[in-house]
Design a protein around this motif. Structure first.
Motif, PDB file in Angstrom:
ATOM      1  N   LYS A  19      59.156-108.513 115.087  1.00  0.00           N
ATOM      2  CA  LYS A  19      59.043-107.493 114.020  1.00  0.00           C
ATOM      3  C   LYS A  19      60.426-107.138 113.443  1.00  0.00           C
ATOM      4  N   PHE A  20      61.472-107.257 114.262  1.00  0.00           N
ATOM      5  CA  PHE A  20      62.812-106.933 113.759  1.00  0.00           C
ATOM      6  C   PHE A  20      63.305-108.013 112.782  1.00  0.00           C
ATOM      7  N   PHE A 103      76.657 -99.333 102.750  1.00  0.00           N
ATOM      8  CA  PHE A 103      76.457 -99.964 104.064  1.00  0.00           C
ATOM      9  C   PHE A 103      75.107 -99.548 104.640  1.00  0.00           C
ATOM     10  N   ILE A 104      74.360-100.535 105.089  1.00  0.00           N
ATOM     11  CA  ILE A 104      73.051-100.284 105.689  1.00  0.00           C
ATOM     12  C   ILE A 104      73.115-100.737 107.137  1.00  0.00           C
ATOM     13  N   ILE A 105      72.688 -99.873 108.032  1.00  0.00           N
ATOM     14  CA  ILE A 105      72.680-100.224 109.456  1.00  0.00           C
ATOM     15  C   ILE A 105      71.258-100.559 109.859  1.00  0.00           C
ATOM     16  N   PHE A 106      70.983-101.812 110.069  1.00  0.00           N
ATOM     17  CA  PHE A 106      69.684-102.262 110.568  1.00  0.00           C
ATOM     18  C   PHE A 106      69.732-102.266 112.104  1.00  0.00           C
ATOM     19  N   PRO A 107      68.585-102.415 112.757  1.00  0.00           N
ATOM     20  CA  PRO A 107      68.629-102.539 114.213  1.00  0.00           C
ATOM     21  C   PRO A 107      69.576-103.654 114.651  1.00  0.00           C
ATOM     22  N   GLY A 108      70.305-103.387 115.703  1.00  0.00           N
ATOM     23  CA  GLY A 108      71.276-104.360 116.208  1.00  0.00           C
ATOM     24  C   GLY A 108      71.793-103.923 117.554  1.00  0.00           C
ATOM     25  N   GLY A 109      72.839-104.565 117.991  1.00  0.00           N
ATOM     26  CA  GLY A 109      73.394-104.303 119.315  1.00  0.00           C
ATOM     27  C   GLY A 109      74.763-103.665 119.237  1.00  0.00           C
ATOM     28  N   PHE A 110      75.607-104.024 120.185  1.00  0.00           N
ATOM     29  CA  PHE A 110      76.918-103.371 120.285  1.00  0.00           C
ATOM     30  C   PHE A 110      77.812-103.686 119.087  1.00  0.00           C
ATOM     31  N   GLY A 111      77.721-104.918 118.601  1.00  0.00           N
ATOM     32  CA  GLY A 111      78.527-105.292 117.439  1.00  0.00           C
ATOM     33  C   GLY A 111      78.138-104.469 116.225  1.00  0.00           C
ATOM     34  N   ASN A 136      66.358 -96.433 110.558  1.00  0.00           N
ATOM     35  CA  ASN A 136      65.823 -96.143 111.896  1.00  0.00           C
ATOM     36  C   ASN A 136      64.423 -96.734 112.036  1.00  0.00           C
ATOM     37  N   TYR A 137      64.361 -98.051 111.923  1.00  0.00           N
ATOM     38  CA  TYR A 137      63.079 -98.761 111.935  1.00  0.00           C
ATOM     39  C   TYR A 137      62.345 -98.538 113.260  1.00  0.00           C
ATOM     40  N   GLN A 138      61.125 -98.018 113.138  1.00  0.00           N
ATOM     41  CA  GLN A 138      60.274 -97.709 114.297  1.00  0.00           C
ATOM     42  C   GLN A 138      61.047 -96.961 115.378  1.00  0.00           C
ATOM     43  N   HIS A 139      61.938 -96.095 114.942  1.00  0.00           N
ATOM     44  CA  HIS A 139      62.708 -95.186 115.822  1.00  0.00           C
ATOM     45  C   HIS A 139      63.655 -95.914 116.769  1.00  0.00           C
ATOM     46  N   TYR A 140      64.005 -97.147 116.406  1.00  0.00           N
ATOM     47  CA  TYR A 140      64.931 -97.900 117.267  1.00  0.00           C
ATOM     48  C   TYR A 140      66.228 -97.138 117.524  1.00  0.00           C
ATOM     49  N   TRP A 141      66.734 -96.465 116.473  1.00  0.00           N
ATOM     50  CA  TRP A 141      68.036 -95.798 116.611  1.00  0.00           C
ATOM     51  C   TRP A 141      67.930 -94.345 117.065  1.00  0.00           C
ATOM     52  N   ASP A 142      66.755 -93.872 117.484  1.00  0.00           N
ATOM     53  CA  ASP A 142      66.618 -92.460 117.903  1.00  0.00           C
ATOM     54  C   ASP A 142      67.685 -92.031 118.916  1.00  0.00           C
ATOM     55  N   PRO A 143      67.939 -92.825 119.976  1.00  0.00           N
ATOM     56  CA  PRO A 143      68.952 -92.374 120.959  1.00  0.00           C
ATOM     57  C   PRO A 143      70.351 -92.269 120.346  1.00  0.00           C
ATOM     58  N   VAL A 168      66.980 -93.107 107.391  1.00  0.00           N
ATOM     59  CA  VAL A 168      65.664 -93.344 106.782  1.00  0.00           C
ATOM     60  C   VAL A 168      64.809 -94.163 107.741  1.00  0.00           C
ATOM     61  N   THR A 169      63.488 -94.007 107.599  1.00  0.00           N
ATOM     62  CA  THR A 169      62.584 -94.742 108.492  1.00  0.00           C
ATOM     63  C   THR A 169      61.783 -95.820 107.755  1.00  0.00           C
ATOM     64  N   GLU A 170      61.758 -95.734 106.415  1.00  0.00           N
ATOM     65  CA  GLU A 170      60.997 -96.718 105.635  1.00  0.00           C
ATOM     66  C   GLU A 170      61.952 -97.577 104.806  1.00  0.00           C
ATOM     67  N   LEU A 171      61.595 -98.848 104.711  1.00  0.00           N
ATOM     68  CA  LEU A 171      62.432 -99.800 103.970  1.00  0.00           C
ATOM     69  C   LEU A 171      62.701 -99.332 102.530  1.00  0.00           C
ATOM     70  N   GLU A 172      61.634 -98.851 101.884  1.00  0.00           N
ATOM     71  CA  GLU A 172      61.740 -98.457 100.476  1.00  0.00           C
ATOM     72  C   GLU A 172      62.750 -97.318 100.284  1.00  0.00           C
ATOM     73  N   GLN A 173      62.866 -96.470 101.317  1.00  0.00           N
ATOM     74  CA  GLN A 173      63.760 -95.310 101.197  1.00  0.00           C
ATOM     75  C   GLN A 173      65.226 -95.728 101.075  1.00  0.00           C
ATOM     76  N   ILE A 174      65.553 -96.907 101.564  1.00  0.00           N
ATOM     77  CA  ILE A 174      66.957 -97.345 101.535  1.00  0.00           C
ATOM     78  C   ILE A 174      67.451 -97.389 100.096  1.00  0.00           C
ATOM     79  N   LEU A 175      66.699 -98.069  99.245  1.00  0.00           N
ATOM     80  CA  LEU A 175      67.142 -98.203  97.855  1.00  0.00           C
ATOM     81  C   LEU A 175      66.923 -96.913  97.074  1.00  0.00           C
ATOM     82  N   ASP A 176      65.935 -96.092  97.513  1.00  0.00           N
ATOM     83  CA  ASP A 176      65.742 -94.776  96.868  1.00  0.00           C
ATOM     84  C   ASP A 176      66.970 -93.906  97.094  1.00  0.00           C
TER      85      ASP A 176
END
Ligand code: AMP
Length: 180
Positions: A19-20, A103-111, A136-143, A168-176
């Motif tokens: 899904k990511f 800059f957009i931060i998508f789910p990722g790791g330490f880098g 914050n796709y599906q709350h991945y970045w909540d912590p 933001v939690t929805e893809l569309e919100q990024i460009l909004d």
């Protein structure tokens, strides 16, 4: 007006739920549809590769900035609109920074976190005023978001730091949010 460039920081690992990768591909398609240039680390794997492949597939423009020093660990993408080979990781981050309007931060790791905190702390230090959006796709970045809130509430960062990034939690919100 010249075409806007979005820098996406995201994971390079392929060992993540599909899904990511899929949400990365959806964003790549969306970017190409809006004629936005993708600026990213130039790799061919993980969410990075998924976004870049989707932008290319849908006729968009991609600039990858890849460090020579990483060649024995990650592979650079072989079919981007533009690939810039730099010497070091620091040159890579500077190269991505200089070429990007936001800059957009998508789910990722330490880098990904390293890249996100560098761009955020540069903003705190008034080195730039470009938008930073945490997806914050599906709350991945909540912590991470909770940690950032705690840092501010405890006083290790000024309260206005919270205004330097959007979550933001929805893809569309990024460009909004960007209004690009
Ligand atoms: P990751 O989120 O760990 O999958 O890493 C995403 C991207 O960031 C990959 O292309 C990594 O090579 C890169 N990266 C890893 N560590 C750093 C770092 N210290 N500074 C800049 N980029 C990094």
């Amino acid at each position: 007006m010249s075409r806007k460039s979005l820098c996406v920081f995201c994971g390079a690992s392929n060992s993540v739920p599909k899904k990511f990768l899929d949400i990365g591909a959806s964003f790549g398609k969306m970017m190409a549809g809006r004629d936005l240039t993708l600026v990213y680390g130039g790799g061919d794997c993980g969410v990075m590769g998924a976004i870049a492949n989707a932008v290319m597939k849908h006729g968009g423009h991609v600039t990858g900035v890849f460090p020579e020093s990483l060649r024995n660990i990650e592979n650079e993408h072989q079919s981007l609109s533009e690939i810039i080979i730099v010497g070091t990781m620091h040159e890579r981050k500077m190269g991505m920074f200089e070429r990007s309007d936001a800059f957009i931060i998508f789910p990722g790791g330490f880098g990904t976190m390293d890249e996100m905190f560098e761009i955020l702390t540069w903003k705190v230090l008034l080195l730039h005023d470009k938008p930073i959006i945490i997806f914050n796709y599906q709350h991945y970045w909540d912590p991470l978001i909770a940690l950032m809130k705690n840092i501010i509430e405890t006083g290790f960062a000024q309260p206005q730091t919270a205004t330097y990034y959007h979550v933001v939690t929805e893809l569309e919100q990024i460009l909004d949010v960007l209004e690009f």
